[in-house]
Design an enzyme around this catalytic site. Structure first.
Site, mmCIF file in Angstrom:
data_model
loop_
_atom_site.group_PDB
_atom_site.id
_atom_site.type_symbol
_atom_site.label_atom_id
_atom_site.label_comp_id
_atom_site.label_asym_id
_atom_site.label_seq_id
_atom_site.Cartn_x
_atom_site.Cartn_y
_atom_site.Cartn_z
ATOM 1 N N CYS A 114 -12.830 34.893 -17.851
ATOM 2 C CA CYS A 114 -12.427 36.223 -18.309
ATOM 3 C C CYS A 114 -11.000 36.175 -18.870
ATOM 4 O O CYS A 114 -10.186 35.347 -18.486
ATOM 5 C CB CYS A 114 -12.458 37.272 -17.216
ATOM 6 S SG CYS A 114 -13.975 37.287 -16.283
ATOM 7 N N ARG A 134 -12.426 33.266 -23.638
ATOM 8 C CA ARG A 134 -12.588 33.139 -22.180
ATOM 9 C C ARG A 134 -13.846 33.828 -21.673
ATOM 10 O O ARG A 134 -14.162 33.749 -20.482
ATOM 11 C CB ARG A 134 -11.365 33.726 -21.476
ATOM 12 C CG ARG A 134 -10.057 33.093 -21.925
ATOM 13 C CD ARG A 134 -8.884 33.804 -21.310
ATOM 14 N NE ARG A 134 -8.677 33.405 -19.956
ATOM 15 C CZ ARG A 134 -7.852 32.458 -19.558
ATOM 16 N NH1 ARG A 134 -7.132 31.798 -20.444
ATOM 17 N NH2 ARG A 134 -7.718 32.166 -18.302
ATOM 18 N N TRP A 138 -16.560 37.080 -18.503
ATOM 19 C CA TRP A 138 -17.581 36.044 -18.345
ATOM 20 C C TRP A 138 -18.109 36.248 -16.930
ATOM 21 O O TRP A 138 -17.404 36.034 -15.955
ATOM 22 C CB TRP A 138 -16.965 34.660 -18.510
ATOM 23 C CG TRP A 138 -17.962 33.552 -18.461
ATOM 24 C CD1 TRP A 138 -18.753 33.121 -19.485
ATOM 25 C CD2 TRP A 138 -18.289 32.732 -17.338
ATOM 26 N NE1 TRP A 138 -19.543 32.081 -19.056
ATOM 27 C CE2 TRP A 138 -19.282 31.819 -17.741
ATOM 28 C CE3 TRP A 138 -17.829 32.681 -16.023
ATOM 29 C CZ2 TRP A 138 -19.830 30.870 -16.895
ATOM 30 C CZ3 TRP A 138 -18.370 31.735 -15.169
ATOM 31 C CH2 TRP A 138 -19.362 30.841 -15.606
ATOM 32 N N ASN A 166 -9.148 38.280 -13.458
ATOM 33 C CA ASN A 166 -9.726 36.988 -13.839
ATOM 34 C C ASN A 166 -9.659 36.106 -12.605
ATOM 35 O O ASN A 166 -8.596 35.951 -12.014
ATOM 36 C CB ASN A 166 -8.907 36.369 -14.983
ATOM 37 C CG ASN A 166 -9.239 34.911 -15.200
ATOM 38 O OD1 ASN A 166 -10.390 34.500 -15.041
ATOM 39 N ND2 ASN A 166 -8.254 34.114 -15.550
ATOM 40 N N GLY A 167 -10.783 35.543 -12.189
ATOM 41 C CA GLY A 167 -10.802 34.683 -11.006
ATOM 42 C C GLY A 167 -11.967 35.054 -10.105
ATOM 43 O O GLY A 167 -12.882 35.773 -10.527
ATOM 44 N N GLU A 203 -22.923 13.300 -25.481
ATOM 45 C CA GLU A 203 -22.289 14.331 -26.309
ATOM 46 C C GLU A 203 -23.302 14.953 -27.276
ATOM 47 O O GLU A 203 -23.330 16.171 -27.465
ATOM 48 C CB GLU A 203 -21.097 13.708 -27.069
ATOM 49 C CG GLU A 203 -20.384 14.630 -28.035
ATOM 50 C CD GLU A 203 -19.737 15.850 -27.397
ATOM 51 O OE1 GLU A 203 -19.715 15.961 -26.162
ATOM 52 O OE2 GLU A 203 -19.286 16.722 -28.160
ATOM 53 N N LYS A 211 -24.249 18.960 -27.331
ATOM 54 C CA LYS A 211 -24.168 19.810 -28.526
ATOM 55 C C LYS A 211 -25.483 20.538 -28.741
ATOM 56 O O LYS A 211 -25.520 21.741 -28.961
ATOM 57 C CB LYS A 211 -23.875 18.997 -29.800
ATOM 58 C CG LYS A 211 -22.568 18.286 -29.949
ATOM 59 C CD LYS A 211 -21.343 19.118 -29.932
ATOM 60 C CE LYS A 211 -20.893 19.367 -28.526
ATOM 61 N NZ LYS A 211 -19.486 19.468 -28.284
ATOM 62 N N GLU A 213 -26.360 23.174 -25.890
ATOM 63 C CA GLU A 213 -25.539 24.379 -25.753
ATOM 64 C C GLU A 213 -25.726 25.366 -26.896
ATOM 65 O O GLU A 213 -25.554 26.566 -26.688
ATOM 66 C CB GLU A 213 -24.065 24.056 -25.500
ATOM 67 C CG GLU A 213 -23.259 23.568 -26.655
ATOM 68 C CD GLU A 213 -21.794 23.289 -26.282
ATOM 69 O OE1 GLU A 213 -21.166 24.120 -25.636
ATOM 70 O OE2 GLU A 213 -21.291 22.223 -26.667
ATOM 71 N N HIS A 216 -36.192 2.922 -15.736
ATOM 72 C CA HIS A 216 -36.019 3.145 -14.297
ATOM 73 C C HIS A 216 -36.442 4.545 -13.866
ATOM 74 O O HIS A 216 -36.075 4.989 -12.781
ATOM 75 C CB HIS A 216 -34.574 2.864 -13.883
ATOM 76 C CG HIS A 216 -34.179 1.442 -14.099
ATOM 77 N ND1 HIS A 216 -34.671 0.409 -13.309
ATOM 78 C CD2 HIS A 216 -33.390 0.855 -15.032
ATOM 79 C CE1 HIS A 216 -34.172 -0.740 -13.751
ATOM 80 N NE2 HIS A 216 -33.402 -0.494 -14.794
ATOM 81 N N LYS A 251 -15.427 29.691 -24.299
ATOM 82 C CA LYS A 251 -14.691 28.571 -24.889
ATOM 83 C C LYS A 251 -13.825 27.870 -23.857
ATOM 84 O O LYS A 251 -13.619 26.670 -23.905
ATOM 85 C CB LYS A 251 -13.837 29.100 -26.050
ATOM 86 C CG LYS A 251 -13.058 28.044 -26.792
ATOM 87 C CD LYS A 251 -13.972 27.174 -27.625
ATOM 88 C CE LYS A 251 -13.251 26.031 -28.306
ATOM 89 N NZ LYS A 251 -14.168 24.931 -28.612
HETATM 90 O O1 M6R Z 1 -10.984 23.020 -23.069
HETATM 91 P P1 M6R Z 1 -11.657 21.829 -22.432
HETATM 92 O O2 M6R Z 1 -11.666 20.647 -23.319
HETATM 93 O O3 M6R Z 1 -11.075 21.499 -21.094
HETATM 94 O O4 M6R Z 1 -13.142 22.276 -22.195
HETATM 95 C C1 M6R Z 1 -14.040 21.445 -21.514
HETATM 96 C C2 M6R Z 1 -15.469 21.921 -21.678
HETATM 97 O O5 M6R Z 1 -15.614 23.202 -21.141
HETATM 98 C C3 M6R Z 1 -15.903 21.917 -23.140
HETATM 99 O O6 M6R Z 1 -15.772 20.674 -23.725
HETATM 100 C C4 M6R Z 1 -17.374 22.383 -23.243
HETATM 101 O O7 M6R Z 1 -18.210 21.431 -22.675
HETATM 102 C C5 M6R Z 1 -17.736 22.649 -24.709
HETATM 103 N N1 M6R Z 1 -18.510 23.850 -24.812
HETATM 104 C C6 M6R Z 1 -18.512 21.532 -25.326
HETATM 105 O O8 M6R Z 1 -18.904 21.805 -26.634
#
Ligand code: M6R
Length: 605
Positions: free
Chosen positions: A2, A26, A72, A98-99, A478, A482, A485, A501, A600
């Site tokens: 948040c 956030r 959030w 926030n928290g 990775e 991508k 998400e 395995h 984000k």
């Molecule tokens: O700001 P940060 O690099 O610490 O964020 C870490 C992850 O939250 C961030 O990389 C997240 O996995 C992204 N949505 C990936 O695309």
């Protein structure tokens, strides 16, 4: 998570909405504002992104205190009842939070607050402040804080105080800013706007009483404390999609430039040398370390996995990479000879910051690798290496991830050069290949049609499996992140050798297997694993180098990428898998820049 924002000054509603916009990274499940006007408390809330609130927010004239929130969801669904600000039963005060308050159930029972309007942990704070309020708001806030367990950044307004906001925090960042005519409080200093601002970062348990033009600070014993304010100027350069349909696509296309920015002024091609000016003071220590740990989350962790392989290989130093949320609870073995790289695009990820604090307690030296200046990571780390990738708006990390990789690649070779594991000739050859990478990324971008076609062909599958070996194992993780998400496809990744395995049991014609075959050392082995997948009727897609031999024609699809050395292949293949994920998500009509349930910056545990 948040974002919280508070403001006192003219055009308060407009300023608050503008601040919240800059905090939407956030969370964007719901949003709301509350202000005091003519001794009355006004609250407005909306579900969904901030635009929904903007459409209906009333304007209020005069210098009024306002607080706002972009949520959030943690406790309770994303609905109007749970959206912040929250108020007490008498509707006299409003708070944004926030928290996470960990003992909220216990407090609710103890104080018998039986008529709560929401399912949140936050409402209990409003009720407690009201419960303790006897014409002294600061006293009531401090009595409340003493009961709270967990993390919080709070901004509070009350009808009896038409000219002030109270702000406080514990384990959640909070910045205060003020000038002659205005005052701000926000989760992130970048949400302020203005000139000649004095800014102060609150420490845990400190309380600020903010009025126009000034801020007073107290500890939890109500003693006044002095805090040194820094002068700041926050300039919001306009952020636009520059003709692209989504920020993600724009940011993918920026990568040839952001890659260059990440390595700029950090090497000399002629001299075959690498330097990190920001680490100059640490050089004696860097020559003597016997252990490197990399911590991060999500994509930053994936970049760290590749960085760890490279550092171990180039600098011959034992290197591990750990997920920050695990590292913080494992009592890690660290010493004065340990170097910790903490990677975070935002510099605000709660787990990464907690990992940094633990590493410091254990005597390790912490270097941040970060994209954002003035972040919590920069404040906590001994030194910070910046990515210079510019603001990354899309929730899905692309250009920042590639810049992290660029910095780690250079760092690995830098450590190898200062401890004499690598010769000048080796570094020189590496640098000559490194400077070719922007062109190769550009080539992948120019050939994006092949990835769009591939995406069209496979976007209807509900699951996909990425495999690779060596650096391509982390690149597979990775690629899967991508895809999952932004397209909500159940995409998983395994080191290719692990398939036999267990995961091989999943394979049939409903599960496409994507092999990242850009590691020449292990190419044949990975191709064999793809053949095993093919034999179980899985549709097989192979990403490989142009000119690589022995790619069986029986695979459904093969994507050829510009060749480079193994250590630099992640740059081309990750760009290609970013594009693939983008086109799949587009085909599936997903909300690409703001995927469901995500934010984000992840500022809760
Ligand atoms: O700001 P940060 O690099 O610490 O964020 C870490 C992850 O939250 C961030 O990389 C997240 O996995 C992204 N949505 C990936 O695309």
């Amino acid at each position: 998570m948040c974002g919280i924002f508070g403001y006192i000054g003219k055009n308060a509603v407009e300023m608050c909405l503008q601040g919240l916009k800059l905090l939407e990274y956030r969370g964007y499940d719901s949003s709301g504002i509350a202000y005091i006007k003519d001794s009355s408390l006004y609250i407005q809330k909306s579900i969904g992104p901030l635009n929904n609130l903007e459409k209906k927010a009333l304007q209020a004239k005069g210098d009024i205190p306002i607080i706002g929130h972009t949520r959030w969801a943690t406790h309770g669904a994303a609905n109007l009842e749970n959206a912040h600000p929250h108020t007490d039963i008498t509707q006299s005060l409003a708070i944004v939070h926030n928290g996470i308050i960990e003992n909220y159930t216990e407090l609710r029972e103890k104080f018998q607050f039986n008529q709560l309007a929401s399912e949140t942990d936050t409402e209990i704070i409003a009720c407690l402040i009201s419960y303790f309020y006897e014409k002294d708001l600061l006293q009531a806030v401090i009595k409340t804080l003493k009961l709270l367990k967990g993390s919080y950044a709070l901004a509070i307004i009350h009808k009896d105080y038409p000219d002030q906001i109270i702000a406080t925090c514990n384990q959640s960042p909070l910045a205060i800013g003020y000038s002659e005519n205005q005052a701000f409080v926000a989760s992130d200093v970048h949400a302020f706007s203005g000139i000649n601002l004095h800014s102060v970062i609150l420490k845990n348990y400190e309380v600020a009483v903010i009025k126009k033009g000034k801020a007073l600070f107290f500890n939890q014993s109500l003693q006044s404390i002095e805090k040194k304010a820094e002068k700041i100027f926050i300039d919001h350069h306009s952020i636009s999609k520059q003709g692209f349909q989504h920020f993600m696509m724009k940011e993918i296309h920026e990568q040839p430039i952001t890659f260059q920015n990440a390595i700029a002024n950090r090497f000399s091609l002629e001299a075959g040398q690498i330097f990190f000016h920001e680490l100059q003071d640490l050089k004696p220590l860097l020559k003597n370390i016997n252990h490197v740990v990399i911590v991060g989350c999500g994509s930053s962790w994936h970049a760290g996995l590749m960085g760890a392989q490279l550092i171990e290989k180039k600098a011959h130093i034992l290197t591990t990479c750990e997920i920050a949320s695990e590292f913080r609870y494992k009592d890690p073995l660290l010493s004065k000879k340990s170097l910790v790289f903490a990677i975070s695009q935002s510099g605000e990820t709660a787990d990464t910051i907690a990992a940094v604090k633990i590493a410091k307690e254990k005597g390790a030296t912490v270097v941040g690798i970060c994209n954002k200046e003035n972040s919590s990571l920069e404040r906590e780390a001994e030194k910070t290496v910046f990515l210079h990738a510019g603001p990354e708006i899309s929730v899905c990390s692309t250009k920042a991830f590639l810049s992290q990789l660029a910095v780690l690649s250079l760092l690995a070779n830098y450590l190898g050069s200062i401890n004499n594991s690598l010769s000048k000739e080796y570094i020189s050859e590496y640098l000559h290949e490194l400077v070719q990478i922007p062109l190769k990324i550009q080539q992948v971008l120019s050939d994006k049609d092949q990835l769009e076609k591939l995406a069209s062909k496979y976007s209807h599958y509900d699951q996909m499996l990425f495999i690779g070996r060596n650096l391509m194992a982390a690149a597979s993780l990775e690629a899967a992140l991508k895809l999952k998400e932004i397209s909500y496809i159940n995409a998983q990744a395994y080191p290719a050798g692990e398939l036999k395995h267990g995961p091989i049991a999943l394979l049939d014609e409903t599960l496409p297997v994507i092999g990242l075959c850009l590691n020449s050392l292990t190419l044949e082995k990975t191709v064999s694993n793809l053949m095993e997948a093919k034999a179980r009727n899985a549709p097989v897609i192979c990403f490989t180098y142009e000119g690589s031999k022995d790619i069986p024609s029986v695979f459904q699809d093969t994507i050829y990428l510009p060749p480079t050395i193994d250590d630099l292949a992640p740059f081309t293949v990750c760009t290609a898998t970013q594009l693939f994920a983008y086109f799949v998500a587009k085909k599936r009509n997903c909300n690409i820049d703001k995927p469901r349930n995500l934010a984000k910056s992840v500022t809760v545990e």
